[in-house]
Design an enzyme around this catalytic site. Structure first.
Site, PDB file in Angstrom:
ATOM      1  N   ALA A  66      46.692  -8.446  94.870  1.00  0.00           N
ATOM      2  CA  ALA A  66      47.431  -7.756  95.922  1.00  0.00           C
ATOM      3  C   ALA A  66      48.498  -6.859  95.307  1.00  0.00           C
ATOM      4  CB  ALA A  66      48.078  -8.777  96.851  1.00  0.00           C
ATOM      5  N   GLY A 105      43.687 -11.447  95.461  1.00  0.00           N
ATOM      6  CA  GLY A 105      42.995 -10.691  96.488  1.00  0.00           C
ATOM      7  C   GLY A 105      41.748 -10.011  95.961  1.00  0.00           C
ATOM      8  N   GLU A 108      39.143 -12.574  96.116  1.00  0.00           N
ATOM      9  CA  GLU A 108      38.857 -12.821  97.533  1.00  0.00           C
ATOM     10  C   GLU A 108      37.968 -11.722  98.113  1.00  0.00           C
ATOM     11  OE1 GLU A 108      42.445 -15.345  99.434  1.00  0.00           O
ATOM     12  OE2 GLU A 108      43.094 -13.471  98.485  1.00  0.00           O
ATOM     13  N   GLU A 128      47.771 -17.106  92.637  1.00  0.00           N
ATOM     14  CA  GLU A 128      48.891 -17.000  93.583  1.00  0.00           C
ATOM     15  C   GLU A 128      49.908 -18.121  93.432  1.00  0.00           C
ATOM     16  OE1 GLU A 128      45.598 -14.620  95.558  1.00  0.00           O
ATOM     17  OE2 GLU A 128      45.754 -16.434  94.323  1.00  0.00           O
TER      18      GLU A 128
END
Length: 693
Positions: A66, A105, A108, A128
């Protein structure tokens, strides 16, 4: 090739659409990247000439995570969930092509692809947890469905980066491509998927592995128990575990709701704020305003270390670990042999634990040249003195070094508190002298305080910082003052603890409060570990302090089985009646009435002087930034990362509140008189983070 936006292109190879991201440096999932992906998948999905889609990234990596700079800001552009839905619900098979890293992310997103191809050097992970968070875009729900519950627990709570070959073995990727040929391999794989009429495989619908763990409460209980010490104090690991439990016990959409709930709880909490702050602080610490990144450096190909004791040997290991030869100097052959023996034992212990082979042990040992002749280091590029912490000893060594060391060599001292300007004054080359304060054990501890003296050249500073990075340290540049930054602040805490103790609060109560706050150990447990006789001289001891009395009784810490605490054969501590008796004697002689401070007071009286001393250090220019102080305290003194460091912790409390509490304890002396900078920032409603010297 058609540009979807500034960072996303869409092209076709035969009947395969190739979506290419190019958002340097790491293709982070910024608003532009998300918008580009949403537009590209919409266009490719609607193209009748396309029967498969490849998602690939230009540059050095796949999507590395992210864009955390967007955290806390108003949302804009396509959401990550919209992008994932577009990928997962694509009417055509989507193949993720992974090189570099697919993290957070990024992974993901890859997990929403129907298939994944990677090069062997690629790494995948959900890190994370290091930011006090959990994967908030389905990572905790999809990962256990593809790699299994046990491996998913390990990955989300450790943040590990899993190499490509392991990813293939665990089913996280479907095929490995030859290095440098990822694009061709991914396109070929896409064509094979179409030719074989493989299904649009959605990870979210794969329940076999989570169903196998359903009802197995022991699996989670055992994992928590095995990692209790490592996870102590941190909220994020437990929240990650709860999410994996949700993946096992709930339907996918319900699990996603639980993941979102726990993510929101973490992202708005103080721990994640502290850990995100620390993430940026670790990067900021390398930036020195008056030493530009392009400052010429001095080549360091050989290192001399004076002193083969615990510290000198540990320092030597740092250099030989990265292939830099070391000449290790001691005054006697006996001391030299003993030092080499300890280094070898350290390496052999690591080899037994599987960290490297015995062949690698021998390779490292071969890089160390032991000698009892100081002159043998005359031609090294960097020398580090690591001898007894006495000014006259240091000055004698530097006088000798000045006489025979080659010109241009860096002269480093490992002193933890002494005045480096005074050490440098005995040389004709003060510009070459610098403090390199390693922390014990030097081969383990991450911190290196690089201490800039009045005349230290910028080239020497730049080289020292670069060398620190090469040997895997976190380096913070500090100025010369008693104790530098770390030990100067530690001394303030020590004074507060001694004051509490001599008013009637026992050492183990002080330690317990600090441990519960998140430190790995308290003031007195740390002293026992280091040795009470460090700097203590028997001939000069007059029994005037508790430490003197304990050392005179041969209570010198863990090494003698007793210090502030008593220790059993496994070095487990228990409160000592002897220590308590001596403390009570001192209190009785002072005429004071003993008083046991409540826990809240113990914590405040130990932490507030640290914050106050940090403010003085900033005002004096002995640290560049408040965040540098916090990194020093995290990396060198065990300040809990989820509290950010003493200065960030003060910002979270509010500096006005800090000043108010200090005034409350004003009767305790000078350490509770607010430093001018602290008072000034508090009055202005500002934070230490806002301060720029």
């Amino acid at each position: 090739m058609a540009a979807i936006n500034a960072v996303t292109d869409l092209s076709t190879v035969g009947k395969v659409s190739v979506i290419t991201l190019n958002s340097p440096p790491v293709n982070a999932l910024s608003a532009d990247v998300r918008d580009g992906l949403a537009g590209a998948f919409k266009q490719a999905g609607a193209d009748p000439a396309t029967n498969a889609i490849v998602l690939i990234c230009d540059g050095r990596t796949f999507i590395a995570g992210a864009d955390i700079s967007e955290f806390g800001k108003p949302p804009r552009g396509a959401s990550l969930f919209e992008v994932q839905t577009a990928i997962e619900n694509s009417p055509k098979p989507v193949i993720g092509a992974i090189h570099g890293t697919a993290l957070g992310g990024g992974l993901e997103v890859a997990l929403c692809c129907h298939y994944r191809v990677a090069v062997p050097s690629a790494k995948c992970g959900l890190p994370e947890v290091h930011l006090g968070l959990l994967p908030g875009a389905g990572g905790t729900q999809r990962l256990p469905r593809i790699v299994g519950v046990e491996k998913a627990l390990e990955m989300v709570t450790s943040g590990q980066h899993v190499p490509g070959k392991q990813c293939l073995a665990m089913g996280l990727v479907d095929e490995l491509a030859e290095e440098g040929k990822l694009r061709e391999a991914a396109i070929a794989f896409a064509e094979k998927v179409v030719a074989e009429k493989r299904p649009l495989r959605k990870v979210r619908d794969s329940n076999e592995k989570v169903e196998a763990a359903r009802g197995n409460t022991e699996l989670f209980a055992s994992f928590r128990k095995a990692n209790a010490r490592k996870f102590r104090g941190f909220m994020a690991p437990e929240s990650n575990i709860k999410c994996i439990e949700a993946a096992v016990n709930l339907p996918f959409d319900e699990g996603m709701k639980e993941e979102r709930r726990l993510f929101t709880e973490l992202v708005t909490g103080t721990q994640s704020a502290a850990q995100r702050y620390s993430f940026f602080a670790e990067r900021e610490v390398w930036k020195i305003p008056d030493v530009p990144a392009d400052t010429p450096q001095i080549p360091v190909k050989t290192v001399g270390i004076i002193g083969a004791g615990t510290m000198g040997g540990g320092i030597a290991m740092n250099f030989v670990n990265v292939g830099i030869p070391v000449i290790l100097v001691e005054t006697t052959q006996e001391a030299l042999d003993r030092g080499i023996k300890v280094v070898r034992a350290n390496y052999e212990r690591s080899a037994k634990n599987g960290r490297f082979t015995m062949e690698q042990v021998e390779q490292r040992m071969a890089l160390i040249t032991p000698t009892t002749r100081l002159e043998d280091i005359a031609n090294v590029d960097l020398v580090i003195e690591a001898v007894f912490e006495r000014m006259e000893v240091k000055k004698e060594i530097f006088t000798k070094l000045d006489a025979f060391m080659k010109q241009g060599a860096i002269l480093g001292t490992n002193t933890s508190a002494l005045n480096i300007d005074e050490i440098a004054s005995v040389t004709k080359r003060p510009q070459d002298v610098i403090g390199l304060h390693f922390f014990s054990p030097a081969n383990v501890m991450r911190l290196l305080e690089v201490v800039r003296a009045d005349h230290t050249s910028k080239a020497v500073i730049a080289t020292s910082m670069a060398i620190a990075k090469k040997i895997g340290k976190i380096a913070a540049l500090v100025g010369v003052c008693p104790g530098f930054v770390g030990n100067r602040i530690l001394a303030a805490r020590r004074r507060a603890a001694e004051q509490l103790m001599m008013q009637g609060t026992m050492p183990w109560d002080i330690d317990r409060v600090l441990y519960d706050f998140g430190f790995p150990m308290g003031v007195y447990a740390m002293s026992d570990l280091a040795g009470l006789d460090l700097g203590w001289v028997k001939a000069e001891s007059k029994g005037l302090t508790l430490r003197d009395r304990l050392c005179e009784l041969d209570r010198r810490g863990q090494k003698t089985g007793k210090g502030y605490y008593d220790y059993d054969e496994n070095r487990n501590p228990t409160p000592s009646p002897v220590t308590e008796g001596i403390i009570k004697e001192f209190i009785a002689k002072s005429g004071n009435t003993p008083r046991v401070a409540p826990d809240e007071e113990i914590l405040e009286r130990c932490l507030l002087p640290m914050i106050n001393e940090g403010a003085k250090i900033l005002a004096e220019g002995k640290a560049i930034r408040a965040s540098d102080i916090d990194i020093i305290y995290q990396a060198g003194y065990g300040f809990p990362v989820y509290r950010g460091g003493p200065m960030f912790y003060a910002d979270q409390i509010g500096l006005a509140k800090v000043v108010e509490r200090m005034k409350h304890y004003a009767a305790q002396g000078a350490d509770f008189v607010p430093a001018p900078l602290l008072a000034e920032l508090a009055a202005a409603g500002k934070r230490f983070q806002d301060w720029r010297g």
